[in-house]
Scaffold this motif. Sequence first.
Motif, short mmCIF file in Angstrom:
data_model
loop_
_atom_site.label_atom_id
_atom_site.label_comp_id
_atom_site.label_asym_id
_atom_site.label_seq_id
_atom_site.Cartn_x
_atom_site.Cartn_y
_atom_site.Cartn_z
N UNK A 121 -23.87 14.49 18.26
CA UNK A 121 -24.25 13.17 17.78
C UNK A 121 -23.32 12.10 18.35
N UNK A 122 -22.02 12.41 18.44
CA UNK A 122 -21.08 11.40 18.93
C UNK A 122 -21.37 11.02 20.37
N UNK A 123 -21.76 11.99 21.20
CA UNK A 123 -22.11 11.65 22.58
C UNK A 123 -23.25 10.62 22.58
N UNK A 124 -24.22 10.83 21.69
CA UNK A 124 -25.33 9.89 21.60
C UNK A 124 -24.87 8.54 21.07
N UNK A 125 -24.07 8.54 20.01
CA UNK A 125 -23.63 7.28 19.41
C UNK A 125 -22.75 6.48 20.37
N UNK A 126 -21.90 7.17 21.13
CA UNK A 126 -21.05 6.46 22.08
C UNK A 126 -21.84 5.88 23.26
N UNK A 127 -23.05 6.39 23.48
CA UNK A 127 -23.88 5.85 24.57
C UNK A 127 -24.32 4.42 24.28
N UNK A 128 -24.17 3.98 23.01
CA UNK A 128 -24.49 2.59 22.66
C UNK A 128 -23.45 1.63 23.24
N UNK A 129 -22.27 2.14 23.60
CA UNK A 129 -21.14 1.31 24.01
C UNK A 129 -20.95 1.37 25.52
N UNK A 130 -20.29 0.35 26.10
CA UNK A 130 -20.00 0.39 27.53
C UNK A 130 -18.90 1.40 27.85
N UNK A 131 -18.91 1.92 29.06
CA UNK A 131 -17.84 2.82 29.49
C UNK A 131 -16.57 2.02 29.75
N UNK A 132 -15.43 2.69 29.71
CA UNK A 132 -14.15 2.03 29.95
C UNK A 132 -14.08 1.54 31.40
N UNK A 133 -13.79 0.25 31.63
CA UNK A 133 -13.73 -0.26 33.01
C UNK A 133 -12.50 0.24 33.78
N UNK A 134 -11.53 0.82 33.07
CA UNK A 134 -10.33 1.28 33.77
C UNK A 134 -10.40 2.75 34.13
N UNK A 135 -10.79 3.62 33.15
CA UNK A 135 -10.79 5.06 33.42
C UNK A 135 -12.19 5.66 33.46
N UNK A 136 -13.21 4.89 33.05
CA UNK A 136 -14.58 5.37 33.10
C UNK A 136 -14.98 6.25 31.94
N UNK B 145 -27.12 11.29 9.70
CA UNK B 145 -28.52 11.30 9.32
C UNK B 145 -29.25 10.42 10.33
N UNK B 146 -30.31 10.94 10.93
CA UNK B 146 -30.98 10.22 11.99
C UNK B 146 -32.43 9.93 11.63
N UNK B 147 -32.89 8.75 12.02
CA UNK B 147 -34.31 8.42 11.91
C UNK B 147 -35.05 9.13 13.04
N UNK B 148 -36.37 9.10 13.02
CA UNK B 148 -37.16 9.81 14.03
C UNK B 148 -36.90 9.26 15.42
N UNK B 149 -36.77 7.95 15.55
CA UNK B 149 -36.55 7.36 16.87
C UNK B 149 -35.23 7.80 17.47
N UNK B 150 -34.16 7.75 16.67
CA UNK B 150 -32.85 8.15 17.19
C UNK B 150 -32.79 9.65 17.46
N UNK B 151 -33.45 10.45 16.62
CA UNK B 151 -33.49 11.89 16.85
C UNK B 151 -34.19 12.19 18.17
N UNK B 152 -35.28 11.50 18.45
CA UNK B 152 -36.01 11.69 19.70
C UNK B 152 -35.16 11.28 20.89
N UNK B 153 -34.50 10.12 20.79
CA UNK B 153 -33.65 9.64 21.88
C UNK B 153 -32.49 10.60 22.14
N UNK B 154 -31.90 11.13 21.07
CA UNK B 154 -30.78 12.05 21.21
C UNK B 154 -31.23 13.35 21.88
N UNK B 155 -32.39 13.86 21.48
CA UNK B 155 -32.90 15.11 22.04
C UNK B 155 -33.35 14.95 23.48
N UNK B 156 -34.16 13.92 23.72
CA UNK B 156 -34.68 13.72 25.07
C UNK B 156 -33.60 13.25 26.03
N UNK B 157 -32.54 12.63 25.49
CA UNK B 157 -31.45 12.18 26.35
C UNK B 157 -30.49 13.29 26.74
#
Length: 251
Positions: free
Chosen positions: A189-204, A172-184
């Motif tokens: 949804x998981x691709x968007x949620x994982x964007x909150x986290x850093x990438x793996x420094x070993x494998x990327x 369930x997404x608020x308007x701000x997160x829905x906009x960020x997910x769409x415009x991004x």
Amino acid sequence: MIAYLEPRSPYRPWFIGEHIRKGDVLITVLDTDPRTVLCMEVAGPSSLDAIGVTESWTLATLPSVAAFEACAGVAVPTAAGRVDDDVAGRLTTPFFKCSANFDDPFTPQGETSHTTAAAARVLLKSAGKCTACGETIDLRGGAARERVHIHTAENGVDQWNYYGPAHDWPAVLCCRCQTEMTEGGFSTFLDYRFSFHPSCPRCGASQTRSASIGMPNPGEPVPPWTVPLGCIVTDPVPEWICGGCGYRWAT
């Protein structure tokens, strides 16, 4: 005596009118696909001159009418109206004896994943909070339709696969997160949620999970962007765990 409420829109509330009397029990069925049973309510005096709801029981898993009928052993009426005492007694049974066996929005249910019933289950499970940022969404009034965005996912999501790649997750997404997910340009949804986290420094890899100490609540699905490490953790305690290669690190 039970007053059975006719199916309603999954997001439109039902208001008790003068035709409901003190002591009546009401069971609400949502007009989802397939139809689902939401709650049972007892009518009583809400003020000196008005009748309202004094007690209620909500089926948090929002079972299908078919699952509800299998538990009750009697068919749910197809039209609003009163039923006799024997049927009434059977219709109250699922609220107290079968709720643990009902459908869950995160487990396969032999039905299409992207139905209005699936969306209603995800919304009810969210408790009115955005799955991405955790902010509370105002669900009051008709304008709530514009403030909430429901994302369904395919059945078969492996809710216990902490370390392997994950594909998607109901949200369930608020308007701000829905906009960020769409415009991004995020396709899931998981691709968007994982964007909150850093990438793996070993494998990327981008699917890195935040580690937490403790055990998950029994029966509660664990979101794939987190990893519970248990109650006994030896040093060093990682902050992040890669969902691709399993690398652990702290920032």
